[in-house]
Motif scaffolding. Sequence first.
Motif, PDB file in Angstrom:
ATOM      1  N   GLU A  11       0.808  -1.218   0.000  1.00 27.07           N
ATOM      2  CA  GLU A  11       0.000   0.000   0.000  1.00 27.07           C
ATOM      3  C   GLU A  11       0.846   1.275   0.000  1.00 27.07           C
ATOM      4  OE1 GLU A  11      -3.615   0.228   2.159  1.00 27.07           O
ATOM      5  OE2 GLU A  11      -3.548  -1.890   2.714  1.00 27.07           O
ATOM      6  N   VAL A  12       2.136   1.139   0.308  1.00 32.30           N
ATOM      7  CA  VAL A  12       3.013   2.318   0.297  1.00 32.30           C
ATOM      8  C   VAL A  12       4.209   2.127  -0.629  1.00 32.30           C
ATOM      9  CG1 VAL A  12       2.336   3.150   2.578  1.00 32.30           C
ATOM     10  CG2 VAL A  12       4.185   1.466   2.385  1.00 32.30           C
ATOM     11  N   HIS A  28       4.475   2.853  -3.596  1.00 29.49           N
ATOM     12  CA  HIS A  28       4.581   3.979  -4.531  1.00 29.49           C
ATOM     13  C   HIS A  28       5.122   5.246  -3.881  1.00 29.49           C
ATOM     14  CE1 HIS A  28       0.906   4.597  -2.287  1.00 29.49           C
ATOM     15  NE2 HIS A  28       0.828   5.829  -2.747  1.00 29.49           N
ATOM     16  N   VAL A  29       5.320   5.238  -2.589  1.00 28.22           N
ATOM     17  CA  VAL A  29       5.743   6.447  -1.873  1.00 28.22           C
ATOM     18  C   VAL A  29       7.156   6.865  -2.301  1.00 28.22           C
ATOM     19  CG1 VAL A  29       6.366   7.394   0.388  1.00 28.22           C
ATOM     20  CG2 VAL A  29       4.250   6.093   0.123  1.00 28.22           C
ATOM     21  N   GLU A  44      10.301   8.818  -1.081  1.00 34.36           N
ATOM     22  CA  GLU A  44      10.943   9.410   0.093  1.00 34.36           C
ATOM     23  C   GLU A  44      11.980  10.440  -0.331  1.00 34.36           C
ATOM     24  OE1 GLU A  44       9.882   5.118   1.044  1.00 34.36           O
ATOM     25  OE2 GLU A  44      11.284   6.034  -0.404  1.00 34.36           O
ATOM     26  N   ASN A 101       5.763   5.427   6.628  1.00 34.48           N
ATOM     27  CA  ASN A 101       5.060   5.811   5.402  1.00 34.48           C
ATOM     28  C   ASN A 101       3.581   5.468   5.479  1.00 34.48           C
ATOM     29  OD1 ASN A 101       7.394   6.767   4.209  1.00 34.48           O
ATOM     30  ND2 ASN A 101       7.718   5.000   2.889  1.00 34.48           N
ATOM     31  N   TYR A 102       3.295   4.265   5.976  1.00 39.42           N
ATOM     32  CA  TYR A 102       1.907   3.819   6.039  1.00 39.42           C
ATOM     33  C   TYR A 102       1.081   4.708   6.961  1.00 39.42           C
ATOM     34  CZ  TYR A 102      -2.161   0.790   6.472  1.00 39.42           C
ATOM     35  OH  TYR A 102      -3.441   0.300   6.455  1.00 39.42           O
ATOM     36  N   VAL A 132       0.776   8.332   5.255  1.00 42.83           N
ATOM     37  CA  VAL A 132      -0.093   8.424   4.082  1.00 42.83           C
ATOM     38  C   VAL A 132      -1.551   8.188   4.446  1.00 42.83           C
ATOM     39  CG1 VAL A 132      -0.662   7.347   1.862  1.00 42.83           C
ATOM     40  CG2 VAL A 132       1.718   7.836   2.424  1.00 42.83           C
ATOM     41  N   THR A 133      -1.807   7.190   5.279  1.00 45.01           N
ATOM     42  CA  THR A 133      -3.201   6.864   5.611  1.00 45.01           C
ATOM     43  C   THR A 133      -3.840   7.856   6.567  1.00 45.01           C
ATOM     44  OG1 THR A 133      -2.421   5.357   7.358  1.00 45.01           O
ATOM     45  CG2 THR A 133      -2.906   4.395   5.185  1.00 45.01           C
ATOM     46  N   HIS A 155      -3.692  12.276   1.552  1.00 41.50           N
ATOM     47  CA  HIS A 155      -2.953  11.054   1.208  1.00 41.50           C
ATOM     48  C   HIS A 155      -1.737  11.366   0.333  1.00 41.50           C
ATOM     49  CE1 HIS A 155      -6.132   8.716   3.021  1.00 41.50           C
ATOM     50  NE2 HIS A 155      -7.031   9.360   2.273  1.00 41.50           N
ATOM     51  N   ARG A 156      -1.018  12.419   0.668  1.00 36.61           N
ATOM     52  CA  ARG A 156       0.156  12.804  -0.119  1.00 36.61           C
ATOM     53  C   ARG A 156       1.228  11.723  -0.016  1.00 36.61           C
ATOM     54  NH1 ARG A 156       0.750  18.552   2.718  1.00 36.61           N
ATOM     55  NH2 ARG A 156       0.049  17.176   4.415  1.00 36.61           N
ATOM     56  N   ASP A 157       1.720  11.274  -1.166  1.00 35.92           N
ATOM     57  CA  ASP A 157       2.639  10.136  -1.190  1.00 35.92           C
ATOM     58  C   ASP A 157       4.086  10.519  -1.496  1.00 35.92           C
ATOM     59  OD1 ASP A 157       2.339  10.772  -3.844  1.00 35.92           O
ATOM     60  OD2 ASP A 157       1.280   8.933  -4.389  1.00 35.92           O
TER      61      ASP A 157
END
Length: 464
Positions: free
Chosen positions: A143-144, A146-147, A149, A229-230, A233-234, A239-241
């Motif tokens: 779920e993260v 695609h983040v 960093e 990250n999780y 984002v959540t 929800h900026r990734d």
Amino acid sequence: MDLFTVAAAITALSAVVIYFLLSQLTTQSSSWPKTKQPLAYIRKVMPKKRKFQMLHNSLDDFKPVGEAATVHDVAQLFARRGNEFSVYSIDWEQEVVVLIRPVDGVDLKAHPFFREAQRRKAAEVLCIPLERLQDVASAVADEVAHVQEIFIFMTGRCGSTLVTQFVEATSVAQAVSEPDVFSVISMALYRFKRSSQHGQTPSRHDCSTVLSNEESTIALLRNVVTLMNYSLVTSDPRHRDVIFYKFRHDVILLVDLMARAFPSAKTVFMYRNGMEVSDSFKRAFFQQSYVLYRAYRLAVSLGLGMLLSPPPDFRCFGDDPKFCTVRAYGSGPFYLATCWIGVMQCAADLQKKQPGYFFHAVIYYSALVNDKEKTFRLLMKKLGLRWSPEDPEEDTDKIEKALVTDSQAGTIASLKGRRPGEKWALDVSSRWIGQWEREIFEDVCRHGGNEITGPGFLLPDTIV
């Protein structure tokens, strides 16, 4: 020196000693287990009231309330409620990663320093055994995945807090200012290496066997960032990734492992003239009291500098034997100089070893002072982020506030002791730095035996 001056100096010196002892005072007893915990658990907590937090975040920052509730399937719990918890620290004795859930309705990123907001606003802790951390991270990794960093390394007192608050005001990215868990890992690894070099066995209190192997340390870093990250984002309404992580200065010691753990991350380095950094740290620490600082200088001249030295993360660079004959060895001014030079030398080496990775942007403090918005635009461009304050999705009021307010107001790091929301203004008061301080800095540079020849050294490709 007349009698009045001597009496004033003794009084001020006594105040300095009391100040340092109180500021470094830690709890002597702990209500937390001191043995390895095989299962995850949740426990309600009450933050201890501390005006000065000199040491790194730990479970001892809290008083446990009630009984602990065992969590048998912590991966499932985090997948369901991970947005409520953020990584806080690591307890090496229990061998657990410590996460906190803040009191309801609190925005931890509203405070200039994430670590401090976590400490003050924690309502509950979730402790996950290190050996279960991979399972928890794997449960949410997709779920993260695609983040993006972005890691900010810095010398301190260089405008990095301002950058994180500006980023947080935009619609394209979010920012975390100084999550302490990375410094906890950095300092534990530093202690482990020093013990190994001296043929000693590190105590469990200092670190875990996970740090004895580079691959397991890299896995720890990946898993910690995945959990961070999780939750970020959540819990973010937009929800900026793209996530900026601004680290404390000592985390640059982890930089090689960070690069291996996150090869697709982008990196930023921020710095400032070494003498200005030293002056700014002293002013903040002594809360603009030049009398206290003069008394401290007297203490150093009397050979008490080592007694009143800074916390461990400032001392790590100065512990190098090559500095042992430097003037005022072991004192605060000595460690401030060696810290700045150590960070700068790391940055210079990184630019040479991996020029394509270190750094995507290098920012000097003067660039922010001269034109904040222009510097921000250039930073975002260098990082490949499309951003414009004229974009209809941007909140112009938030951006304007980030540009004009004191980013550290309301904390002891603010030179003027401003309340939250007060405007920033360049400090034009007379410097505390004199010949004594300059000689220490020059002596440290000479003993450094590297290219950092003075406090005004500039790295290539710096935005000035």
